[in-house]
Structure formats: C-alpha cells, structure tokens
Design an enzyme around this catalytic site. Structure first.
Site, PDB file in Angstrom:
ATOM      1  N   GLU A 207       0.838  -1.207   0.000  1.00  0.00           N
ATOM      2  CA  GLU A 207       0.000   0.000   0.000  1.00  0.00           C
ATOM      3  C   GLU A 207       0.870   1.254   0.000  1.00  0.00           C
ATOM      4  O   GLU A 207       0.577   2.218  -0.711  1.00  0.00           O
ATOM      5  CB  GLU A 207      -0.933   0.015   1.219  1.00  0.00           C
ATOM      6  CG  GLU A 207      -1.946  -1.106   1.242  1.00  0.00           C
ATOM      7  CD  GLU A 207      -1.491  -2.322   2.036  1.00  0.00           C
ATOM      8  OE1 GLU A 207      -2.356  -2.997   2.616  1.00  0.00           O
ATOM      9  OE2 GLU A 207      -0.262  -2.606   2.097  1.00  0.00           O
TER      10      GLU A 207
ATOM     11  N   CYS B 108      -2.646  -3.189   7.262  1.00  0.00           N
ATOM     12  CA  CYS B 108      -2.135  -3.179   8.635  1.00  0.00           C
ATOM     13  C   CYS B 108      -2.348  -1.791   9.240  1.00  0.00           C
ATOM     14  O   CYS B 108      -2.730  -0.837   8.549  1.00  0.00           O
ATOM     15  CB  CYS B 108      -0.656  -3.566   8.649  1.00  0.00           C
ATOM     16  SG  CYS B 108       0.457  -2.306   7.987  1.00  0.00           S
TER      17      CYS B 108
ATOM     18  N   CYS C 115      -0.339   1.000   7.560  1.00  0.00           N
ATOM     19  CA  CYS C 115      -0.901   1.385   6.266  1.00  0.00           C
ATOM     20  C   CYS C 115      -2.189   2.179   6.431  1.00  0.00           C
ATOM     21  O   CYS C 115      -2.463   3.100   5.663  1.00  0.00           O
ATOM     22  CB  CYS C 115      -1.129   0.161   5.390  1.00  0.00           C
ATOM     23  SG  CYS C 115       0.423  -0.497   4.746  1.00  0.00           S
TER      24      CYS C 115
END
Length: 136
Positions: free
Chosen positions: A58, A97, A100
């Site tokens: 990402e 996560c 991110c």
C-alpha cells in the site's frame, strides 16, 4: 458499501500484479489504487530479511501514484498471494495493517478501502478503519 464493476476491476489489477511478480520470500502482497482521476496504479511489497526494513505494498503504490503527480485517491485494495506450502492457493483480499491505515488516511482521508468480510467484498472509508485518528 457494496462494490461496483470498477472496484472489482481494481481487485483484478492487484491480483494480476502479485500473480505476475510473486517471489516466495520477497513479494506476497500486491496492492492497487484508483485515483479520483480514474488512473490505476499497482505495486508489490518489498520483503526484507530484517523485518523493520520491509515496505508494505500500500505504501509503495501510494508513493508510485504520488510520484506520477496524483494526490486524490478514490479506492485502494491489497491482496495476499498464498505461500507455496499452503493447501489453499487462491489470492485473497486482505485488510491493511495499522501502519498502512495511518498512511492511507494521511494521504487520502476520504479514500475507500476494499475488504473481504466472510464471503463478500465491501468497501469502507479509511476513517472507519481508523476511527478517532489524532489530528495535527
């Protein structure tokens, strides 16, 4: 929120990127982002022997889009390629996560994130995944 055809296309782009670039121990997450201008960028994560040096897909895909002059993000998705030893070999949508989530919200507070819930895909605004975020 349910997905439309553009969202399913974004998932397909992320899946095809990780299928094409997967290397066991190096790249197992792919991501794709669609900007508000309609452009799509995709990338894979960079795994490192020392984990703290690894960079999520990402982050890389946002950096790639930003490097091309984009700054308004519509939707992002990440997918995971299974390890070769796993029985189930389907590429799956995964949730970003925490790091991110912070990064996505820093660069696009109105960005949608595609998630898989049970047997269906949904999309949520990043601020729903990171409620009560600190402000500067």
């Amino acid at each position: 929120m349910l997905l439309d055809q553009e969202d399913f296309h974004l998932i397909d782009v992320a899946k095809s990127t990780i299928e094409r670039l997967y290397i066991d121990g190096k790249h197992h997450i792919g991501a794709a982002v669609r900007t508000k201008s309609g452009k799509i960028y995709s990338a894979v994560h960079l795994e490192a022997y020392i984990g703290r040096v690894s960079v999520c897909a990402e982050a890389i895909v946002l950096g790639k889009a930003i490097s091309e002059g984009e700054s308004d993000f519509d939707t992002i998705v990440a997918v995971r390629h299974p390890d070769p030893s796993q029985d189930h070999q389907e590429i799956e949508v995964v949730s970003p996560c925490g790091i991110c989530r912070e990064l996505i919200s820093d660069y696009g507070k109105d960005t949608y994130v595609i998630l898989k819930r049970e047997d269906k895909y949904i999309k949520m605004k990043i601020n729903e995944l990171l409620p009560e975020k600190y402000t500067r």
